[in-house]
Design an enzyme around this catalytic site. Structure first.
Site, PDB file in Angstrom:
ATOM      1  N   LYS A 196       0.866  -1.174   0.000  1.00  0.00           N
ATOM      2  CA  LYS A 196       0.000   0.000   0.000  1.00  0.00           C
ATOM      3  C   LYS A 196       0.906   1.228   0.000  1.00  0.00           C
ATOM      4  O   LYS A 196       1.738   1.399   0.898  1.00  0.00           O
ATOM      5  CB  LYS A 196      -0.885  -0.009   1.237  1.00  0.00           C
ATOM      6  CG  LYS A 196      -1.737   1.238   1.366  1.00  0.00           C
ATOM      7  CD  LYS A 196      -2.708   1.125   2.537  1.00  0.00           C
ATOM      8  CE  LYS A 196      -3.499   2.407   2.701  1.00  0.00           C
ATOM      9  NZ  LYS A 196      -4.440   2.307   3.832  1.00  0.00           N
ATOM     10  N   LYS A 249      -2.131  -1.450  -3.871  1.00  0.00           N
ATOM     11  CA  LYS A 249      -3.007  -0.292  -3.800  1.00  0.00           C
ATOM     12  C   LYS A 249      -2.187   0.991  -3.853  1.00  0.00           C
ATOM     13  O   LYS A 249      -1.198   1.066  -3.127  1.00  0.00           O
ATOM     14  CB  LYS A 249      -3.774  -0.366  -2.485  1.00  0.00           C
ATOM     15  CG  LYS A 249      -4.611   0.833  -2.158  1.00  0.00           C
ATOM     16  CD  LYS A 249      -5.174   0.687  -0.776  1.00  0.00           C
ATOM     17  CE  LYS A 249      -5.905   1.960  -0.416  1.00  0.00           C
ATOM     18  NZ  LYS A 249      -6.357   1.960   0.943  1.00  0.00           N
TER      19      LYS A 249
HETATM   20  C1  PBG Z   1      -6.965   3.353   5.641  1.00  0.00           C
HETATM   21  C2  PBG Z   1      -7.428   3.290   4.253  1.00  0.00           C
HETATM   22  C3  PBG Z   1      -7.308   4.273   3.281  1.00  0.00           C
HETATM   23  C4  PBG Z   1      -7.881   3.770   2.124  1.00  0.00           C
HETATM   24  C5  PBG Z   1      -8.345   2.483   2.405  1.00  0.00           C
HETATM   25  N1  PBG Z   1      -8.032   2.196   3.741  1.00  0.00           N
HETATM   26  C6  PBG Z   1      -6.806   5.664   3.375  1.00  0.00           C
HETATM   27  C7  PBG Z   1      -5.434   5.934   3.753  1.00  0.00           C
HETATM   28  O1  PBG Z   1      -4.580   5.067   3.870  1.00  0.00           O
HETATM   29  O2  PBG Z   1      -5.168   7.118   3.963  1.00  0.00           O
HETATM   30  C8  PBG Z   1      -7.978   4.480   0.819  1.00  0.00           C
HETATM   31  C9  PBG Z   1      -8.964   3.945  -0.139  1.00  0.00           C
HETATM   32  C10 PBG Z   1      -9.335   4.874  -1.232  1.00  0.00           C
HETATM   33  O3  PBG Z   1      -8.747   5.944  -1.444  1.00  0.00           O
HETATM   34  O4  PBG Z   1     -10.271   4.508  -1.938  1.00  0.00           O
HETATM   35  N2  PBG Z   1      -7.689   2.585   6.504  1.00  0.00           N
END
Ligand code: PBG
Length: 323
Positions: A196, A249
């Protein structure tokens, strides 16, 4: 053989020919829909930066999930937004927490017709908006793991098929696997947000889930967009720790990482087409600058082509209508 004997256009002449040689297919079963459920609201609240999406009540969530299932979308990723936040994020593992109640509502509504995935993080639950327990302005990795263990068990107890740790703490998959097994949830699977990235494409999500950090950013735990070898280390580590599915992601800016993940491990690989990827296409289409439907299908196909078996996408509903 080369031109003029070789003419690649021969196989592109008609749609029947093109479909005969098409390498990548896209079906509703490849898609999972992220959904937001908020505590303490009477009506669903539209998310302005994500047209077509809402913060749901438990009732509207049930309705949305049923409609998605009827369209063939069988996997739902749930995000809870609690009415009260605190430094520890205690609502994240409360039996009566909004996410836990949403998971059981979906189980009750649809039984095993759908796969319920619970996002596992603290940023929507802490008043500072960080993904874990703070030690000064830093995240305390190992103290956070203790909380993730409790969240995982509470989500499994509520009936989640998969828990999806998204906080990028080191050792999170091993900690959660051990907690689930110790508490009698050996059958609950883990979808690991393995690679991520610290991405600018999460912007609209922070409005949707109300989890923007109050200070600082997430670069001490989310990955540097410049790195791909490191993503492979993260992915292999998560598989070794017990991840059943690994995820990359965002999706479109990281197709190379998805492909390398697919080639490196033999567990299913998922990709998350995130909120900013959705919002960009929606915004450009609204201005008439691109054909939104075509761009949606093109990006989803490209993500599949790169090696993702499963795509988490805000287009799930719209795409299922066409597929
Ligand atoms: C954090 C989380 C995020 C997203 C999914 N889980 C945000 C982040 O890490 O700041 C982002 C998903 C998206 O932008 O669609 N729990």
């Amino acid at each position: 053989m080369t031109f003029p004997e070789q003419r690649p256009r021969r196989l592109r002449r008609t749609e029947a020919l093109r479909s005969l040689v098409r390498e990548t297919d896209l079906a509703a079963r490849h898609l999972a829909a992220p959904l937001f459920v908020k505590e303490g609201i009477a009506e669903p609240v539209p998310i302005s930066s994500m047209p077509g999406h809402h913060q749901h009540t438990l009732e509207s969530l049930r309705k949305e999930a049923r409609e998605l299932a009827e369209k063939g979308i069988r996997a739902l990723l749930l995000f809870g937004i609690p009415a009260r936040k605190d430094p520890e994020g205690v609502q994240a593992w409360s039996e009566e927490g909004v996410a836990q109640r949403a998971v059981s509502a979906l189980r009750e509504e649809l039984g095993d017709e759908v796969v319920v995935i619970a996002d596992l993080c603290l940023c929507e639950y802490t008043d500072h908006g960080h993904c874990g327990i703070l030690d000064g302005e830093d995240l305390d990795n190992d103290a956070t793991l203790q909380r993730y263990r409790r969240i995982a068990v509470s989500q499994a107890a509520a009936g989640a098929d998969l828990v999806a740790p998204s906080g990028m703490m080191d050792g999170q998959v091993a900690a959660i696997r051990a907690a689930l097994d110790e508490e009698g949830f050996a059958g609950t699977a883990i979808l690991a947000y393995a690679a991520k990235y610290a991405s600018s494409f999460y912007g609209p999500f922070r409005e949707a889930a109300e989890g923007a950090p109050r200070f600082g950013d997430r670069r001490s735990h989310q990955m540097d967009p410049a790195n791909a070898d490191e993503a492979l280390r993260e992915i292999r580590a998560d598989v070794a720790e017990g991840a059943d599915i690994v995820m990359v992601k965002p999706a479109l800016p990281y197709l190379d990482v998805i492909r390398r993940a697919r080639d490196a491990v033999d567990v299913p690989v998922a990709a998350y087409q995130v909120s900013g990827e959705y919002a960009m296409i929606k915004a450009a289409a609204e201005r008439g600058w691109i054909d939104g439907t075509a761009a949606m299908l093109e990006t989803l196909t490209a993500i599949r082509r790169s090696g993702a078996g499963l795509i988490l996408t805000y287009f799930a509903r719209e795409a299922a209508d066409l597929l």
